[in-house]
Scaffold this motif. Structure first.
Motif, short mmCIF file in Angstrom:
data_model
loop_
_atom_site.label_atom_id
_atom_site.label_comp_id
_atom_site.label_asym_id
_atom_site.label_seq_id
_atom_site.Cartn_x
_atom_site.Cartn_y
_atom_site.Cartn_z
N TYR A 19 -11.78 16.62 -61.31
CA TYR A 19 -11.27 17.02 -60.00
C TYR A 19 -9.75 17.07 -60.09
O TYR A 19 -9.13 16.22 -60.70
N SER A 20 -9.16 18.08 -59.46
CA SER A 20 -7.70 18.12 -59.30
C SER A 20 -7.40 18.81 -57.98
O SER A 20 -8.10 19.73 -57.57
N GLY A 21 -6.37 18.32 -57.32
CA GLY A 21 -5.95 18.92 -56.05
C GLY A 21 -5.43 17.88 -55.07
O GLY A 21 -5.33 16.69 -55.39
N THR A 22 -5.12 18.36 -53.87
CA THR A 22 -4.67 17.46 -52.80
C THR A 22 -5.74 17.29 -51.73
O THR A 22 -5.69 16.34 -50.96
N SER A 23 -6.68 18.22 -51.67
CA SER A 23 -7.79 18.07 -50.73
C SER A 23 -8.96 18.91 -51.22
O SER A 23 -8.77 19.92 -51.89
N GLY A 24 -10.14 18.46 -50.91
CA GLY A 24 -11.33 19.18 -51.33
C GLY A 24 -12.51 18.25 -51.46
O GLY A 24 -12.46 17.09 -51.04
N THR A 25 -13.57 18.77 -52.05
CA THR A 25 -14.79 18.00 -52.25
C THR A 25 -15.00 17.80 -53.74
O THR A 25 -14.80 18.71 -54.53
N TRP A 26 -15.40 16.60 -54.09
CA TRP A 26 -15.67 16.26 -55.49
C TRP A 26 -17.02 15.57 -55.57
O TRP A 26 -17.31 14.64 -54.81
N TYR A 27 -17.86 16.05 -56.49
CA TYR A 27 -19.15 15.39 -56.72
C TYR A 27 -18.94 14.27 -57.72
O TYR A 27 -18.62 14.50 -58.89
N HIS A 28 -19.12 13.05 -57.27
CA HIS A 28 -18.98 11.87 -58.13
C HIS A 28 -20.36 11.55 -58.71
O HIS A 28 -21.30 11.25 -57.98
N ASP A 29 -20.47 11.64 -60.03
CA ASP A 29 -21.76 11.43 -60.69
C ASP A 29 -22.00 9.99 -61.12
O ASP A 29 -23.07 9.65 -61.61
N PHE A 47 3.21 7.80 -52.03
CA PHE A 47 1.93 8.38 -52.44
C PHE A 47 0.77 7.72 -51.70
O PHE A 47 0.73 6.51 -51.51
N SER A 48 -0.20 8.55 -51.32
CA SER A 48 -1.44 8.03 -50.73
C SER A 48 -2.59 8.92 -51.18
O SER A 48 -2.42 10.10 -51.45
N ALA A 49 -3.77 8.32 -51.26
CA ALA A 49 -4.97 9.06 -51.65
C ALA A 49 -6.19 8.36 -51.07
O ALA A 49 -6.20 7.13 -50.96
N SER A 50 -7.18 9.17 -50.71
CA SER A 50 -8.43 8.59 -50.19
C SER A 50 -9.62 9.40 -50.66
O SER A 50 -9.50 10.58 -50.99
N THR A 97 -15.13 13.60 -49.99
CA THR A 97 -13.96 14.35 -49.53
C THR A 97 -12.72 13.66 -50.08
O THR A 97 -12.53 12.47 -49.88
N MET A 98 -11.90 14.44 -50.75
CA MET A 98 -10.70 13.91 -51.39
C MET A 98 -9.48 14.36 -50.60
O MET A 98 -9.38 15.53 -50.22
N GLU A 99 -8.55 13.45 -50.36
CA GLU A 99 -7.28 13.74 -49.70
C GLU A 99 -6.19 12.97 -50.42
O GLU A 99 -6.35 11.78 -50.71
N SER A 100 -5.06 13.64 -50.71
CA SER A 100 -3.94 12.94 -51.34
C SER A 100 -2.64 13.63 -50.97
O SER A 100 -2.61 14.82 -50.68
#
Length: 151
Positions: A19-29, A47-50, A97-100
């Motif tokens: 996964y790379s980016g500042t927002s989006g969806t990532w499937y965690h396996d 910096f923040s990320a969730s 959902t990824m946000e950073s």
């Protein structure tokens, strides 16, 4: 072999990221230990990320799904281009959902470690072949001379 091993031992964070980016969806396996990297010029203090699951939860009372290291624990990669900024702690599979605040790169730590170890062994094998080749040249020349010696 040595050159190929050196190439395999290098970790390519941008191209190997699941996964790379500042927002989006990532499937965690949940198949690996995932490490979060950022570019080395990212300011740790801001910096923040969730990482939020489908129910809107970003973790438990004790730990976030994506744990960001304290600033003193951020560690630059060998080439200085990236910084290890955290890791994924969730043990569930699914879409998150990824946000950073800056672009993050998530890579599998175990997979990358395996590639690095394999590359190191290939490098050692290459040096071993060079060493053996030198012995064969020296011994082969001596054997040739002995076999063609005339009295």
């Amino acid at each position: 072999m040595g050159i190929g091993g050196a190439e395999a031992a290098e970790i390519d964070i941008e191209n190997d990221a699941t996964y790379s980016g500042t927002s989006g969806t990532w499937y965690h396996d949940n198949a690996d230990l995932y490490i979060v990297y950022v570019k080395s010029n990212v300011n740790c203090e801001s910096f923040s990320a969730s990482m939020t699951d489908s129910e809107g939860s970003s973790g438990s009372m004790f730990m976030d799904n994506l744990e960001v290291y304290d600033c003193e624990d951020w560690e630059d990669t060998e080439d200085g281009e990236f910084t290890s900024a955290g890791w994924v702690t969730v043990d569930a599979t699914g879409d998150f959902t990824m946000e950073s605040s800056s672009t993050i790169y998530i890579i599998g730590g175990g997979e990358e470690l395996g590639e690095a170890v394999g590359g190191a062994f290939a490098m050692l094998g290459g040096f071993g072949m060079i060493c053996c080749g030198g012995f064969f040249i020296v011994l082969g020349d001596d054997i040739y001379r002995i076999s063609h010696f005339k009295c």
